[in-house]
Design a protein around this motif. Structure first.
Motif, mmCIF file in Angstrom:
data_model
loop_
_atom_site.group_PDB
_atom_site.id
_atom_site.type_symbol
_atom_site.label_atom_id
_atom_site.label_comp_id
_atom_site.label_asym_id
_atom_site.label_seq_id
_atom_site.Cartn_x
_atom_site.Cartn_y
_atom_site.Cartn_z
ATOM 1 N N ASP A 35 0.812 -1.213 0.000
ATOM 2 C CA ASP A 35 0.000 0.000 0.000
ATOM 3 C C ASP A 35 0.846 1.264 0.000
ATOM 4 O OD1 ASP A 35 -0.948 0.015 3.558
ATOM 5 O OD2 ASP A 35 0.984 0.168 2.557
ATOM 6 N N GLY A 36 2.163 1.101 -0.096
ATOM 7 C CA GLY A 36 3.040 2.248 -0.192
ATOM 8 C C GLY A 36 3.621 2.738 1.110
ATOM 9 N N SER A 37 3.208 2.178 2.211
ATOM 10 C CA SER A 37 3.751 2.595 3.491
ATOM 11 C C SER A 37 5.163 2.054 3.674
ATOM 12 C CB SER A 37 2.855 2.148 4.640
ATOM 13 O OG SER A 37 2.782 0.731 4.697
ATOM 14 N N THR A 38 5.911 2.674 4.560
ATOM 15 C CA THR A 38 7.292 2.295 4.804
ATOM 16 C C THR A 38 7.519 2.030 6.274
ATOM 17 O OG1 THR A 38 7.955 4.615 5.002
ATOM 18 C CG2 THR A 38 8.151 3.594 2.826
ATOM 19 N N ASN A 39 8.521 1.228 6.547
ATOM 20 C CA ASN A 39 8.910 0.917 7.900
ATOM 21 C C ASN A 39 10.429 0.920 7.965
ATOM 22 O OD1 ASN A 39 8.751 0.129 10.614
ATOM 23 N ND2 ASN A 39 8.811 -2.052 10.073
ATOM 24 N N TYR A 40 10.994 1.690 8.898
ATOM 25 C CA TYR A 40 12.433 1.814 9.039
ATOM 26 C C TYR A 40 12.875 1.369 10.417
ATOM 27 C CZ TYR A 40 12.247 4.818 4.887
ATOM 28 O OH TYR A 40 12.051 5.331 3.620
ATOM 29 N N ALA A 41 14.043 0.758 10.465
ATOM 30 C CA ALA A 41 14.649 0.442 11.737
ATOM 31 C C ALA A 41 15.054 1.726 12.451
ATOM 32 C CB ALA A 41 15.868 -0.456 11.546
ATOM 33 N N ASP A 42 15.133 1.642 13.768
ATOM 34 C CA ASP A 42 15.456 2.827 14.545
ATOM 35 C C ASP A 42 16.835 3.378 14.195
ATOM 36 O OD1 ASP A 42 16.698 3.719 17.597
ATOM 37 O OD2 ASP A 42 14.832 4.650 16.905
ATOM 38 N N PHE A 43 17.775 2.508 13.874
ATOM 39 C CA PHE A 43 19.132 2.977 13.605
ATOM 40 C C PHE A 43 19.243 3.776 12.312
ATOM 41 C CE2 PHE A 43 19.941 0.065 10.219
ATOM 42 C CZ PHE A 43 19.412 -1.165 10.576
ATOM 43 N N VAL A 44 18.203 3.727 11.481
ATOM 44 C CA VAL A 44 18.235 4.506 10.245
ATOM 45 C C VAL A 44 18.287 5.995 10.557
ATOM 46 C CG1 VAL A 44 16.890 5.164 8.211
ATOM 47 C CG2 VAL A 44 17.143 2.748 8.834
ATOM 48 N N LYS A 45 17.461 6.427 11.497
ATOM 49 C CA LYS A 45 17.472 7.809 12.001
ATOM 50 C C LYS A 45 17.409 8.836 10.881
ATOM 51 C CE LYS A 45 21.192 6.928 14.366
ATOM 52 N NZ LYS A 45 22.382 7.055 15.268
ATOM 53 N N GLY A 46 16.545 8.581 9.904
ATOM 54 C CA GLY A 46 16.339 9.520 8.829
ATOM 55 C C GLY A 46 17.385 9.503 7.740
ATOM 56 N N ARG A 47 18.383 8.649 7.855
ATOM 57 C CA ARG A 47 19.480 8.643 6.888
ATOM 58 C C ARG A 47 19.163 7.883 5.614
ATOM 59 N NH1 ARG A 47 23.941 5.771 8.936
ATOM 60 N NH2 ARG A 47 22.394 4.478 10.040
ATOM 61 N N PHE A 48 18.250 6.928 5.695
ATOM 62 C CA PHE A 48 17.951 6.068 4.557
ATOM 63 C C PHE A 48 16.542 6.334 4.055
ATOM 64 C CE2 PHE A 48 20.698 2.439 6.543
ATOM 65 C CZ PHE A 48 21.813 3.256 6.501
ATOM 66 N N THR A 49 16.341 6.094 2.774
ATOM 67 C CA THR A 49 15.032 6.213 2.172
ATOM 68 C C THR A 49 14.788 5.011 1.273
ATOM 69 O OG1 THR A 49 15.133 8.636 2.182
ATOM 70 C CG2 THR A 49 13.497 7.603 0.745
ATOM 71 N N ILE A 50 13.654 4.350 1.469
ATOM 72 C CA ILE A 50 13.296 3.228 0.628
ATOM 73 C C ILE A 50 12.200 3.661 -0.333
ATOM 74 C CG2 ILE A 50 11.568 2.268 2.225
ATOM 75 C CD1 ILE A 50 12.554 -0.532 1.339
ATOM 76 N N SER A 51 12.299 3.217 -1.555
ATOM 77 C CA SER A 51 11.307 3.527 -2.566
ATOM 78 C C SER A 51 11.204 2.354 -3.525
ATOM 79 C CB SER A 51 11.659 4.811 -3.324
ATOM 80 O OG SER A 51 12.911 4.687 -3.984
#
Length: 120
Positions: free
Chosen positions: A54-70
């Motif tokens: 559905d287009g939603s994303t889930n990031y690990a806490d260690f990502v801390k805004g540094r990574f982007t998935i698309s």
């Protein structure tokens, strides 16, 4: 059968960037999740980021805004843009896909892994 091909790993200096790409081949009734896990030496495999159907994303806490998935649904491709990389990000990164067959059976697929090394 689903085949995942990863690319984009390599050696970068701290603070650098890498773009990981994963392309899935095969026929899909539905893709529930597609994304990335990683495993460092001596550590368990852990979630990095997931993209849902559905287009939603889930990031690990260690990502801390540094990574982007698309992703591109038409091309069955997922991309992980990694910025501000740290030595702690050094690991083998694995593409992951969870699909549902026409008979609603779930299947998990993994790529072969691509090495990411962050070092000066």
């Amino acid at each position: 059968q689903v085949h995942l091909v990863e690319s984009g790993g390599g050696l970068v200096q701290p603070g650098g960037s890498l773009r990981l790409s994963c392309a899935a081949s095969g026929e899909f009734f539905r893709i529930n999740y597609m994304g990335w896990y990683r495993q460092a030496p001596g550590k368990e495999r852990e979630l990095v980021a997931l993209l849902t159907g559905d287009g939603s994303t889930n990031y690990a806490d260690f990502v801390k805004g540094r990574f982007t998935i698309s992703g591109d649904n038409a091309k069955n491709t997922v991309v992980l843009q990694m910025n501000s990389l740290e030595p702690e990000d050094t690991a083998v990164y694995y593409c992951y896909l969870e699909s549902i067959s026409s008979t609603w059976v779930h299947f998990d697929y993994w790529g072969q892994g691509t090495q990411v090394t962050v070092s000066s």
